[in-house]
Design a protein around this motif. Structure first.
Motif, PDB file in Angstrom:
ATOM      1  N   ILE A  66       0.836  -1.205   0.000  1.00 51.36           N
ATOM      2  CA  ILE A  66       0.000   0.000   0.000  1.00 51.36           C
ATOM      3  C   ILE A  66       0.873   1.258   0.000  1.00 51.36           C
ATOM      4  N   GLU A  67       1.926   1.212   0.817  1.00 49.16           N
ATOM      5  CA  GLU A  67       2.816   2.372   0.932  1.00 49.16           C
ATOM      6  C   GLU A  67       3.390   2.768  -0.425  1.00 49.16           C
ATOM      7  N   THR A  68       3.853   1.774  -1.177  1.00 45.13           N
ATOM      8  CA  THR A  68       4.469   2.089  -2.470  1.00 45.13           C
ATOM      9  C   THR A  68       3.430   2.600  -3.475  1.00 45.13           C
ATOM     10  N   ALA A  69       2.180   2.196  -3.277  1.00 44.96           N
ATOM     11  CA  ALA A  69       1.150   2.593  -4.237  1.00 44.96           C
ATOM     12  C   ALA A  69       0.574   3.983  -3.964  1.00 44.96           C
ATOM     13  N   ILE A  70       0.784   4.474  -2.728  1.00 46.47           N
ATOM     14  CA  ILE A  70       0.216   5.789  -2.382  1.00 46.47           C
ATOM     15  C   ILE A  70       1.031   6.916  -3.024  1.00 46.47           C
ATOM     16  N   GLU A  71       0.325   7.847  -3.628  1.00 44.44           N
ATOM     17  CA  GLU A  71       1.040   8.953  -4.262  1.00 44.44           C
ATOM     18  C   GLU A  71       1.076  10.200  -3.385  1.00 44.44           C
ATOM     19  N   GLN A  72       0.035  10.384  -2.631  1.00 43.53           N
ATOM     20  CA  GLN A  72      -0.029  11.547  -1.744  1.00 43.53           C
ATOM     21  C   GLN A  72       1.042  11.444  -0.655  1.00 43.53           C
ATOM     22  N   PRO A  73       1.987  12.386  -0.607  1.00 41.67           N
ATOM     23  CA  PRO A  73       3.137  12.254   0.300  1.00 41.67           C
ATOM     24  C   PRO A  73       2.755  12.072   1.769  1.00 41.67           C
ATOM     25  N   ALA A  74       1.823  12.863   2.256  1.00 40.82           N
ATOM     26  CA  ALA A  74       1.478  12.792   3.682  1.00 40.82           C
ATOM     27  C   ALA A  74       0.932  11.423   4.042  1.00 40.82           C
ATOM     28  N   MET A  75       0.084  10.904   3.185  1.00 41.29           N
ATOM     29  CA  MET A  75      -0.492   9.582   3.442  1.00 41.29           C
ATOM     30  C   MET A  75       0.559   8.492   3.350  1.00 41.29           C
ATOM     31  N   ARG A  76       1.513   8.738   2.474  1.00 42.71           N
ATOM     32  CA  ARG A  76       2.580   7.763   2.296  1.00 42.71           C
ATOM     33  C   ARG A  76       3.434   7.651   3.560  1.00 42.71           C
ATOM     34  N   ILE A  77       3.723   8.817   4.132  1.00 43.52           N
ATOM     35  CA  ILE A  77       4.492   8.831   5.385  1.00 43.52           C
ATOM     36  C   ILE A  77       3.691   8.132   6.489  1.00 43.52           C
ATOM     37  N   TYR A  78       2.405   8.409   6.498  1.00 42.37           N
ATOM     38  CA  TYR A  78       1.532   7.794   7.489  1.00 42.37           C
ATOM     39  C   TYR A  78       1.557   6.274   7.361  1.00 42.37           C
ATOM     40  N   ALA A  79       1.467   5.807   6.135  1.00 40.55           N
ATOM     41  CA  ALA A  79       1.527   4.356   5.892  1.00 40.55           C
ATOM     42  C   ALA A  79       2.872   3.791   6.337  1.00 40.55           C
ATOM     43  N   GLY A  80       3.928   4.576   6.104  1.00 39.35           N
ATOM     44  CA  GLY A  80       5.269   4.155   6.527  1.00 39.35           C
ATOM     45  C   GLY A  80       5.353   4.012   8.036  1.00 39.35           C
ATOM     46  N   ASP A  81       4.739   4.951   8.747  1.00 38.79           N
ATOM     47  CA  ASP A  81       4.733   4.891  10.213  1.00 38.79           C
ATOM     48  C   ASP A  81       3.960   3.669  10.709  1.00 38.79           C
ATOM     49  N   MET A  82       2.850   3.398  10.046  1.00 39.59           N
ATOM     50  CA  MET A  82       2.057   2.225  10.446  1.00 39.59           C
ATOM     51  C   MET A  82       2.853   0.948  10.202  1.00 39.59           C
ATOM     52  N   LYS A  83       3.599   0.955   9.124  1.00 35.11           N
ATOM     53  CA  LYS A  83       4.427  -0.203   8.798  1.00 35.11           C
ATOM     54  C   LYS A  83       5.477  -0.416   9.894  1.00 35.11           C
ATOM     55  N   GLN A  84       6.049   0.700  10.329  1.00 35.31           N
ATOM     56  CA  GLN A  84       7.057   0.610  11.401  1.00 35.31           C
ATOM     57  C   GLN A  84       6.465   0.071  12.694  1.00 35.31           C
ATOM     58  N   LEU A  85       5.256   0.511  12.969  1.00 36.42           N
ATOM     59  CA  LEU A  85       4.571   0.066  14.175  1.00 36.42           C
ATOM     60  C   LEU A  85       4.313  -1.442  14.103  1.00 36.42           C
ATOM     61  N   LEU A  86       3.932  -1.892  12.927  1.00 42.19           N
ATOM     62  CA  LEU A  86       3.706  -3.323  12.724  1.00 42.19           C
ATOM     63  C   LEU A  86       5.002  -4.099  12.912  1.00 42.19           C
ATOM     64  N   GLU A  87       6.078  -3.525  12.406  1.00 41.42           N
ATOM     65  CA  GLU A  87       7.374  -4.182  12.531  1.00 41.42           C
ATOM     66  C   GLU A  87       7.733  -4.358  14.006  1.00 41.42           C
ATOM     67  N   LYS A  88       7.453  -3.319  14.797  1.00 43.15           N
ATOM     68  CA  LYS A  88       7.710  -3.396  16.231  1.00 43.15           C
ATOM     69  C   LYS A  88       6.862  -4.485  16.877  1.00 43.15           C
ATOM     70  N   ALA A  89       5.601  -4.517  16.487  1.00 38.81           N
ATOM     71  CA  ALA A  89       4.697  -5.513  17.064  1.00 38.81           C
ATOM     72  C   ALA A  89       5.153  -6.929  16.723  1.00 38.81           C
ATOM     73  N   ILE A  90       5.593  -7.118  15.482  1.00 38.84           N
ATOM     74  CA  ILE A  90       6.064  -8.438  15.056  1.00 38.84           C
ATOM     75  C   ILE A  90       7.277  -8.858  15.882  1.00 38.84           C
ATOM     76  N   GLN A  91       8.191  -7.916  16.042  1.00 40.14           N
ATOM     77  CA  GLN A  91       9.397  -8.206  16.808  1.00 40.14           C
ATOM     78  C   GLN A  91       9.053  -8.522  18.265  1.00 40.14           C
ATOM     79  N   GLU A  92       8.125  -7.765  18.796  1.00 38.22           N
ATOM     80  CA  GLU A  92       7.724  -7.947  20.184  1.00 38.22           C
ATOM     81  C   GLU A  92       7.077  -9.321  20.398  1.00 38.22           C
ATOM     82  N   ILE A  93       6.217  -9.710  19.475  1.00 37.97           N
ATOM     83  CA  ILE A  93       5.557 -11.013  19.556  1.00 37.97           C
ATOM     84  C   ILE A  93       6.595 -12.135  19.455  1.00 37.97           C
ATOM     85  N   ARG A  94       7.541 -11.956  18.544  1.00 42.26           N
ATOM     86  CA  ARG A  94       8.559 -12.976  18.351  1.00 42.26           C
ATOM     87  C   ARG A  94       9.399 -13.137  19.629  1.00 42.26           C
ATOM     88  N   LEU A  95       9.820 -11.995  20.183  1.00 35.20           N
ATOM     89  CA  LEU A  95      10.613 -12.038  21.408  1.00 35.20           C
ATOM     90  C   LEU A  95       9.827 -12.660  22.564  1.00 35.20           C
TER      91      LEU A  95
END
Ligand SMILES: Nc1ncnc2c1ncn2[C@@H]1O[C@H](COP(=O)(O)OP(=O)(O)OP(=O)(O)O)[C@@H](O)[C@H]1O
Ligand SMILES: [Mg+2]
Lengths: 216, 153
Positions: free
Chosen positions: A47-76
């Motif tokens: 979704i992030e790569t498909a978004i053209e609107q810069p602000a929304m793209r950054i927002y999607a990037g932040d959500m992705k980072q949050l997911l990455e944290k959650a994945i790492q936390e669950i794994r640990l």
């Protein structure tokens, strides 16, 4: 009537069902929740790569980072609950991966030595040994006030010896053993699988925990 | 948007200085600055002053856990008094408190473009809590650091 053997069997049974339950939760976290989050992560990446609107793209990037944290936390969390490699790759491998997490969590470096050839041990025995090592290391992080610790495995023909040492604060063993807590439980668990556990410690002179288990 | 703090650069100086300055100004024993790494979600302690050992360098802060992890996940300051008592969760969830033998701490978020990306922590090895006025000083120091960070990157 001597009820001691029965009592021991019941203790073993309680511990074993408890361990099985922890293992189930760990697998559920890892394979259930963890997998779903990973799929979400991939989706968000797309979704992030498909978004053209810069602000929304950054927002999607932040959500992705949050997911990455959650994945790492669950794994640990899953690894912390139950070492996933214990059954497949054995005790040494499980301890090695635990050590990595341990050092990056508490900043304490653990020197590990493995002498002899690792022999096959039952699931019940290996989870007990793992838990005992874990308890000893966690105590070091919590109380020893030291930057280094060491752990030695010695595989002899009919015996496995493990020694966990720190040169930290130390404590009065007798007083500590009288409390119903980690150390006492650790020794009890070793006895239940036919092994032994001895604790040496002196104030300001560090602590050494020696575990042995007959191998057949 | 992450900080490149992996290499020893001129840019580091303000942070190290800031930690030392905060330690001087406050009645604290330890000051640490944790920042999100360049890659991945990890947060680590990049700078410290008053440290008794180098364990902080090896510690990776767990998101949502301990003092720094919670400050980053909630974006609000947090204080601890009388550690290991009066805490949320287990003592083991607070590695920096254990590593530096701290009894009290006050930690504030450092934001980058409105998102918490770091933590400034001041700790004490004695039981008397960090005073109101010191808490304000810590918040001010964090604001200053925030400005520097935002102008650097
Ligand atoms: N490696 C160590 N260095 C210094 N002190 C230690 C060490 N291990 C244990 N102790 C001391 O021994 C006491 C008892 O330890 P034990 O593991 O039995 O209990 P605990 O860690 O306090 O509680 P629990 O393990 O149930 O969470 C601790 O409170 C601590 O004072
Ligand atoms: Mg314990």
């Amino acid at each position: 009537m001597n009820t001691q053997p029965l009592k021991n069997n019941i203790s073993s049974y309680i511990i074993q069902t408890h361990e099985e339950e922890i293992k189930r939760i760990a697998m559920e976290l890892h394979e259930g929740v963890g997998q779903s989050l990973s799929s979400l992560f991939s989706g968000m990446q797309l979704i992030e790569t498909a978004i053209e609107q810069p602000a929304m793209r950054i927002y999607a990037g932040d959500m992705k980072q949050l997911l990455e944290k959650a994945i790492q936390e669950i794994r640990l969390l899953a690894v912390e609950l139950h070492p996933p490699t214990l059954t497949t790759f054995g005790l040494i491998s499980a301890i090695k991966s635990y050590m990595k997490i341990y050092t990056s969590t508490y900043g304490i470096e653990v020197e590990m030595e493995n002498l002899g050839i690792e022999s096959q041990i039952s699931d019940r025995d290996s989870i007990t040994l793992f838990r005992v090592c874990q308890e000893a290391l966690v105590n070091i992080a919590r109380y020893a006030d030291t930057t280094k610790a060491s752990i030695l495995f010695k595989w002899e023909k009919s015996m496995l010896l493990i020694m966990i040492k720190d040169s930290g604060k130390g404590f009065e063993v007798e007083a500590a053993m009288n409390k119903l807590s980690g150390l006492a439980a650790m020794c009890e668990r070793m006895h239940l699988i036919g092994g032994n556990c001895t604790i040496f410690s002196k104030e300001d002179h560090g602590t050494s925990i020696e575990i042995s288990l007959p191998l057949y | 948007m992450e900080f490149n703090l992996d290499s020893k650069s001129k840019e580091e100086q303000p942070f190290k200085k800031a930690c030392e300055y905060v330690l001087d100004e406050m009645n604290g024993d330890f000051v640490g600055l944790a920042l999100q790494n360049r890659k991945g979600p990890d947060i680590s302690w990049h700078y410290a002053a008053g440290n008794r050992n180098d364990k902080y360098k090896r510690i990776t802060v767990r998101y949502g856990k301990g003092i720094a992890g919670r400050v980053i996940s909630t974006g609000t300051p947090m204080k601890i008094e009388g550690f290991p008592n009066n805490i949320h969760g287990k003592a083991l969830d607070y590695p920096i408190m254990l590593a530096e033998n701290l009894r009290c701490a006050f930690a504030v978020p450092i934001q980058f473009k409105g998102v918490p990306k770091g933590v400034l922590l001041v700790g004490k090895r004695t039981v008397q809590p960090i005073s109101e006025s010191d808490q304000h000083k810590i918040l001010d120091a964090a604001k200053k650091l925030e400005k520097e960070l935002n102008s650097l990157i």
